[in-house]
Scaffold this active site. Structure first.
Site, short mmCIF file in Angstrom:
data_model
loop_
_atom_site.label_atom_id
_atom_site.label_comp_id
_atom_site.label_asym_id
_atom_site.label_seq_id
_atom_site.Cartn_x
_atom_site.Cartn_y
_atom_site.Cartn_z
N ASN A 103 39.94 42.07 41.49
CA ASN A 103 40.29 43.44 42.00
C ASN A 103 40.32 44.39 40.92
O ASN A 103 39.98 45.55 41.08
CB ASN A 103 41.88 43.22 42.28
N GLU A 143 34.45 40.35 36.06
CA GLU A 143 33.59 40.08 37.34
C GLU A 143 32.90 41.23 37.98
O GLU A 143 33.64 42.17 38.83
CB GLU A 143 34.54 39.58 38.51
#
Length: 369
Positions: A103, A143
């Site tokens: 997220n 990420e």
């Protein structure tokens, strides 16, 4: 007598070496907000089943500083203090602060890593976070570099960031870990593997999520061949085996079948499977949800992984047997150990048998033999 003593010493040394293998337990602290038997807090953690407890997640401010994403939970409820307090039970436990996650994405990481001032803000705030709370180190879960809003320079900037953190951490003995994408296509895009490996204590390879409903067909979340291919790629690119930590997903990826009568691997799917009672996200079921479902289950020997189905619902996951296969491979490659994503989706309450069956299967192979 001398020979017997030598054997005993060798056995003890062997056990000591095995005990040094990493079992890194990621913990998604937001599971505190789940209802009923899905609720998970510090009291549910067995500190003897992990060598490292990775407290997830912290975020990044626009100026590069690390920030709490839930100050009420972290500080008002005292989750950080309680997590670090587990070291009173197991003095060998290391508790790490994890920055990033899916997220959080890549944009702020990319901006910070490419700017000297922001990197210094990040490093100084990291030192303050660790010192003030008693953490033993930091885990960077970016990420991913050069993806999701990042750019090509991320690859070199990530190396610079890691080198500077390592230098700043050295006087204090803090550990520095990273979580990385596993497969060759992702890893070759995001990382200068041999360079980043020089600056970290260990590398958590996220060897799962190899199939998703967006593929349009059912598939295995973490088939043995894909796990082995990913680890072998990291090794071939210069990552030392003694820094690689093999990831185990304590959850499954679920699918809604297009035709309930076509329920095999590779069958067409129309989208994600229904959300679980605890996790609440479509396409994702914790092992603690899967084991209660009583769906028809098949262990696929070609992929060394199970799948289960009921009606138009289909899920691929890991069970004790497939975890054992993965740990045998980790031992064969002499890897640093294993990590799990994540504690709160194992059967930690033992509703399907003993508590923490997957985590205990890892420990049985890596630490308790």
């Amino acid at each position: 007598m001398v020979k017997l003593l030598a054997i005993l010493i060798a056995l003890c040394l062997g056990q000591a070496i095995v005990a040094e293998r990493i079992v890194n337990c990621y913990w998604g602290t937001w599971a505190n907000y789940r209802s009923g038997n899905g609720k998970f807090d510090v009291s549910n953690i067995d500190p003897w089943l992990c060598t490292h407890l990775s407290y997830s997640f912290f975020g990044i401010k626009d100026n590069g500083e690390i920030q709490s994403l839930d100050t009420w939970l972290d500080y008002d409820l005292g989750f950080i203090n309680q997590a670090v307090g587990l070291k009173q039970q197991n003095s060998n436990l290391k508790v790490l602060a994890v920055v990033g996650g899916w997220n959080e994405g890549s944009t702020k990481y990319s901006s910070m890593a490419g700017d000297w001032n922001k990197r210094q803000n990040f490093i100084n705030s990291a030192l303050n976070l660790l010192r003030n709370n008693g953490f033993d180190g930091l885990d960077l879960d970016w990420e991913y570099p050069n993806q999701r809003g990042g750019n090509w320079d991320d690859r070199a900037n990530f190396v610079t960031l890691l080198r500077e953190i390592k230098e700043a951490f050295a006087p204090y003995g803090y550990e520095l870990g990273i979580a990385v994408g596993a497969g060759q296509a992702l890893a070759s895009t995001s990382y200068e593997i041999s360079n980043i490996a020089q600056h970290v204590s260990f590398i958590n390879v996220m060897t799962y999520d190899f199939a998703m409903a967006s593929d349009g067909k059912t598939g295995f979340n973490a088939p043995q061949w894909a796990v082995e291919d990913a680890i072998n790629y990291w090794l071939s690119q210069g990552a030392p085996a003694n820094k690689l930590v093999l990831g185990v997903g304590m959850y499954g990826r679920s699918f809604q079948l297009t035709d309930a009568s076509q329920n095999w691997p590779g069958a067409p799917c129309r989208g994600v499977g229904a959300a679980g009672a605890y996790s609440g996200d479509g396409g994702y079921l914790g092992y603690n949800e899967i084991c209660l479902n009583n769906w028809y289950t098949v262990f696929d020997n070609d992929n060394a992984a199970p799948y289960a189905y009921s009606g138009d619902q289909w899920v691929s996951f890991d069970n004790v047997l497939s975890v054992q296969w993965k740990m045998d491979f980790a031992l064969n490659k002499n890897l640093a150990g294993a990590m799990v994503w994540s504690l709160e989706t194992d059967d930690y309450r033992g509703h399907c048998g003993e508590a923490y069956p997957l985590l205990k299967a890892i420990n049985m192979k890596l630490r308790w033999t």
